[in-house]
Write an enzyme that holds these catalytic residues in place. Sequence first.
Site, PDB file in Angstrom:
ATOM      1  N   ARG A 129     -31.376   0.519  25.113  1.00 61.04           N
ATOM      2  CA  ARG A 129     -31.388   0.347  26.575  1.00 61.04           C
ATOM      3  C   ARG A 129     -31.670  -1.092  27.023  1.00 61.04           C
ATOM      4  O   ARG A 129     -31.527  -1.406  28.196  1.00 61.04           O
ATOM      5  CB  ARG A 129     -32.405   1.305  27.199  1.00 61.04           C
ATOM      6  CG  ARG A 129     -31.851   2.720  27.290  1.00 61.04           C
ATOM      7  CD  ARG A 129     -32.701   3.569  28.180  1.00 61.04           C
ATOM      8  NE  ARG A 129     -33.881   4.041  27.494  1.00 61.04           N
ATOM      9  CZ  ARG A 129     -35.041   4.292  28.103  1.00 61.04           C
ATOM     10  NH1 ARG A 129     -35.168   4.081  29.401  1.00 61.04           N
ATOM     11  NH2 ARG A 129     -36.067   4.746  27.412  1.00 61.04           N
ATOM     12  N   GLY A 136     -44.199  -1.999  17.804  1.00 64.77           N
ATOM     13  CA  GLY A 136     -43.869  -3.376  18.168  1.00 64.77           C
ATOM     14  C   GLY A 136     -43.399  -3.547  19.594  1.00 64.77           C
ATOM     15  O   GLY A 136     -43.261  -4.664  20.080  1.00 64.77           O
ATOM     16  N   ASP A 137     -43.134  -2.437  20.286  1.00 67.48           N
ATOM     17  CA  ASP A 137     -42.626  -2.545  21.655  1.00 67.48           C
ATOM     18  C   ASP A 137     -43.658  -2.102  22.689  1.00 67.48           C
ATOM     19  O   ASP A 137     -43.320  -1.743  23.810  1.00 67.48           O
ATOM     20  CB  ASP A 137     -41.312  -1.760  21.812  1.00 67.48           C
ATOM     21  CG  ASP A 137     -41.458  -0.298  21.449  1.00 67.48           C
ATOM     22  OD1 ASP A 137     -42.571   0.124  21.053  1.00 67.48           O
ATOM     23  OD2 ASP A 137     -40.467   0.443  21.560  1.00 67.48           O
ATOM     24  N   ASN A 179     -47.606 -53.447  37.760  1.00 69.53           N
ATOM     25  CA  ASN A 179     -46.843 -52.788  38.816  1.00 69.53           C
ATOM     26  C   ASN A 179     -45.390 -52.683  38.365  1.00 69.53           C
ATOM     27  O   ASN A 179     -44.758 -53.697  38.054  1.00 69.53           O
ATOM     28  CB  ASN A 179     -46.925 -53.595  40.110  1.00 69.53           C
ATOM     29  CG  ASN A 179     -46.161 -52.871  41.214  1.00 69.53           C
ATOM     30  OD1 ASN A 179     -46.618 -51.896  41.765  1.00 69.53           O
ATOM     31  ND2 ASN A 179     -44.953 -53.368  41.498  1.00 69.53           N
ATOM     32  N   ALA A 235     -36.969 -59.078  41.481  1.00 63.74           N
ATOM     33  CA  ALA A 235     -36.205 -57.853  41.737  1.00 63.74           C
ATOM     34  C   ALA A 235     -34.743 -58.037  41.357  1.00 63.74           C
ATOM     35  O   ALA A 235     -34.182 -59.117  41.465  1.00 63.74           O
ATOM     36  CB  ALA A 235     -36.334 -57.493  43.214  1.00 63.74           C
TER      37      ALA A 235
HETATM   38  C1  UD1 Z   1     -42.724   8.048  20.228  1.00 62.49           C
HETATM   39  C2  UD1 Z   1     -43.603   9.272  19.926  1.00 62.49           C
HETATM   40  C3  UD1 Z   1     -44.047   9.893  21.237  1.00 62.49           C
HETATM   41  C4  UD1 Z   1     -44.782   8.896  22.084  1.00 62.49           C
HETATM   42  C5  UD1 Z   1     -43.922   7.663  22.288  1.00 62.49           C
HETATM   43  C6  UD1 Z   1     -44.740   6.576  22.942  1.00 62.49           C
HETATM   44  C7  UD1 Z   1     -42.763  10.199  17.843  1.00 62.49           C
HETATM   45  C8  UD1 Z   1     -41.946  11.248  17.221  1.00 62.49           C
HETATM   46  N1  UD1 Z   1     -42.822  10.211  19.161  1.00 62.49           N
HETATM   47  O1  UD1 Z   1     -41.549   8.531  20.857  1.00 62.49           O
HETATM   48  O2  UD1 Z   1     -44.902  11.009  20.981  1.00 62.49           O
HETATM   49  O3  UD1 Z   1     -45.145   9.462  23.327  1.00 62.49           O
HETATM   50  O4  UD1 Z   1     -43.440   7.138  21.031  1.00 62.49           O
HETATM   51  O5  UD1 Z   1     -43.952   5.455  23.203  1.00 62.49           O
HETATM   52  O6  UD1 Z   1     -43.370   9.424  17.154  1.00 62.49           O
HETATM   53  N2  UD1 Z   1     -39.244   3.292  14.977  1.00 62.49           N
HETATM   54  C9  UD1 Z   1     -38.994   2.836  13.717  1.00 62.49           C
HETATM   55  N3  UD1 Z   1     -38.202   3.562  12.897  1.00 62.49           N
HETATM   56  C10 UD1 Z   1     -37.672   4.756  13.274  1.00 62.49           C
HETATM   57  C11 UD1 Z   1     -37.934   5.223  14.552  1.00 62.49           C
HETATM   58  C12 UD1 Z   1     -38.725   4.478  15.397  1.00 62.49           C
HETATM   59  O7  UD1 Z   1     -39.451   1.751  13.332  1.00 62.49           O
HETATM   60  O8  UD1 Z   1     -36.987   5.361  12.439  1.00 62.49           O
HETATM   61  C13 UD1 Z   1     -40.084   2.493  15.861  1.00 62.49           C
HETATM   62  C14 UD1 Z   1     -39.380   2.008  17.109  1.00 62.49           C
HETATM   63  O9  UD1 Z   1     -38.805   0.727  16.903  1.00 62.49           O
HETATM   64  C15 UD1 Z   1     -40.511   1.950  18.128  1.00 62.49           C
HETATM   65  C16 UD1 Z   1     -41.452   3.052  17.674  1.00 62.49           C
HETATM   66  O10 UD1 Z   1     -41.142   3.305  16.317  1.00 62.49           O
HETATM   67  O11 UD1 Z   1     -41.208   0.719  18.066  1.00 62.49           O
HETATM   68  C17 UD1 Z   1     -41.315   4.323  18.497  1.00 62.49           C
HETATM   69  O12 UD1 Z   1     -40.012   4.817  18.361  1.00 62.49           O
HETATM   70  P1  UD1 Z   1     -39.251   5.466  19.586  1.00 62.49           P
HETATM   71  O13 UD1 Z   1     -37.914   5.890  19.133  1.00 62.49           O
HETATM   72  O14 UD1 Z   1     -39.358   4.608  20.779  1.00 62.49           O
HETATM   73  O15 UD1 Z   1     -40.143   6.771  19.809  1.00 62.49           O
HETATM   74  P2  UD1 Z   1     -40.235   7.632  21.114  1.00 62.49           P
HETATM   75  O16 UD1 Z   1     -39.094   8.570  21.148  1.00 62.49           O
HETATM   76  O17 UD1 Z   1     -40.449   6.769  22.274  1.00 62.49           O
HETATM   77 MG    MG Z   2     -40.143   4.666  22.759  1.00 59.73          MG
END
Ligand code: UD1
Ligand code: MG
Length: 463
Positions: free
Chosen positions: A15, A102-103, A376, A422
């Site tokens: 997104r 990380g986000d 100056n 000047a």
């Molecule tokens: C996850 C949680 C959810 C929580 C939410 C908070 C799970 C199943 N769900 O959902 O309960 O409320 O975060 O933001 O954990 N990532 C990886 N590898 C993967 C998948 C994800 O490194 O295979 C990383 C993503 O880059 C991100 C984080 O894990 O930094 C969370 O992944 P994301 O897909 O955003 O999880 P959510 O569906 O938001």
């Molecule tokens: Mg998320």
Amino acid sequence: MKLEVVVLAAGKGTRMRSALPKVLHLVAGKPMLSHVLESAQKLSPDHIHVVCGHGADQVREYFSHDLTINWIFQAEQMGTGHAVCQALPDISTQSTVLVLYGDIPLILPGTLQRLTDEARDGSLALLSASFDNPHGYGRVVRDPDNAICAIVEEADASSDQRKISEINTGFIAAPAEKLKDWLDAVDNNNSQGEYYLTDIVGAAACSGTPVKGVICEDILEVMGVNSRSDLAKAERNFQRREAEKLMDAGLTLDDPSRFDLRGQLEFGEDCRMDINVVVSGTVKMGKNVFVGPNSQISDSEIGDNVEIRANSIIEGAYIADHCSVGPFARLRPGTELATGARIGNFVETKNAVIGEDSKANHLAYVGDASVGQRVNIGAGVITCNYDGANKHQTKIENDAFIGSNTALVAPLTVGEGATVGAGSAVSRDVPAGQLAVTRAQQTVKDGWERPQKNKTSKGESSQ
Ligand code: UD1
Ligand code: MG
């Protein structure tokens, strides 16, 4: 017990609609992942493991200077549980594991410390928060005794569960050995076909391990960034937090919502920033410094009683006490202003040492120069430092006077107390106390008359 931090950062960030990996998007001038790593480092963990996947090369390249990170590559993003599993072989079994995302960049070390402390006794600790709009988050399910028994993802939740406002932030702390066992048992039989890290909560509860919820009161700390709109919110929240800290420490911000800090700022008593000031890198200011509106200061040191007037850009400069800069001045790296120096409007300096009480008040370029005291520099003076191939130095000694619109062709020395008339183009050294003028001599023509329009009779056209 050891502390091992695992940061999940493999996701694509669809997104964001960006070629840049999501965790490299900037908050306050730094990638989101940097913020998370800095907070984690404050806990002095034994190791930090970062799980990367999408844009892994770019992410690793950005952090290549940080040799303390253990990079884990997750080739295919099969869920948060799968991501943590990739790091397990590198994690000591005699440790507490802290999982971060990380986000989620605004998390504070104090909150992470509280979470980690709760897992030290072998419990599973998870960080939760209460959201007015919990849409999209995993919900924390509690039993009638208020104990946490599961986390259910939005996609798998019943309509009753979706009404729960306590959400899973995603951050957990757990004993490594148990975490391994719980993750071994996680499957992907859910609506997203992913291995959910959150499924370990149910597993822990079933196996009799206490699951402790640590509530994060400040929801801004745990807001994730999934879109550009979230990124802008994170930026403003971060800036508001920093502005409050600075004001608490005694800085006057005319409008805290129009001040941006993208680095570190140190300041003495009674400093004041007008609106739209951007500070980046490391900036130190003494006492009683005023920074005018729309100014940018980066990696600079400023003394006491200095006035930076509106629309000035200061980068890599040292400014001593009682100086005045701007409006519309540009101090580039290597600029050093001694006490009482004045740099005025539309003056650019670079690699230039300007001595005590010297001034360049209007429209000048002073580059690769050393300027003595009480000099100056008139309007329109230019140090011609570049011959098309190499840069050369200009030296202007104490009490020299450089008249307006002078080109000083470097390498060149203007001696102590010398004067340059000047409009001169000076390419040879000017001895101390002498006058150098290179402009053409003025002539005055006696009896000269200004041309008059031809007189034509009425109705006749004039050519
Ligand atoms: C996850 C949680 C959810 C929580 C939410 C908070 C799970 C199943 N769900 O959902 O309960 O409320 O975060 O933001 O954990 N990532 C990886 N590898 C993967 C998948 C994800 O490194 O295979 C990383 C993503 O880059 C991100 C984080 O894990 O930094 C969370 O992944 P994301 O897909 O955003 O999880 P959510 O569906 O938001
Ligand atoms: Mg998320």
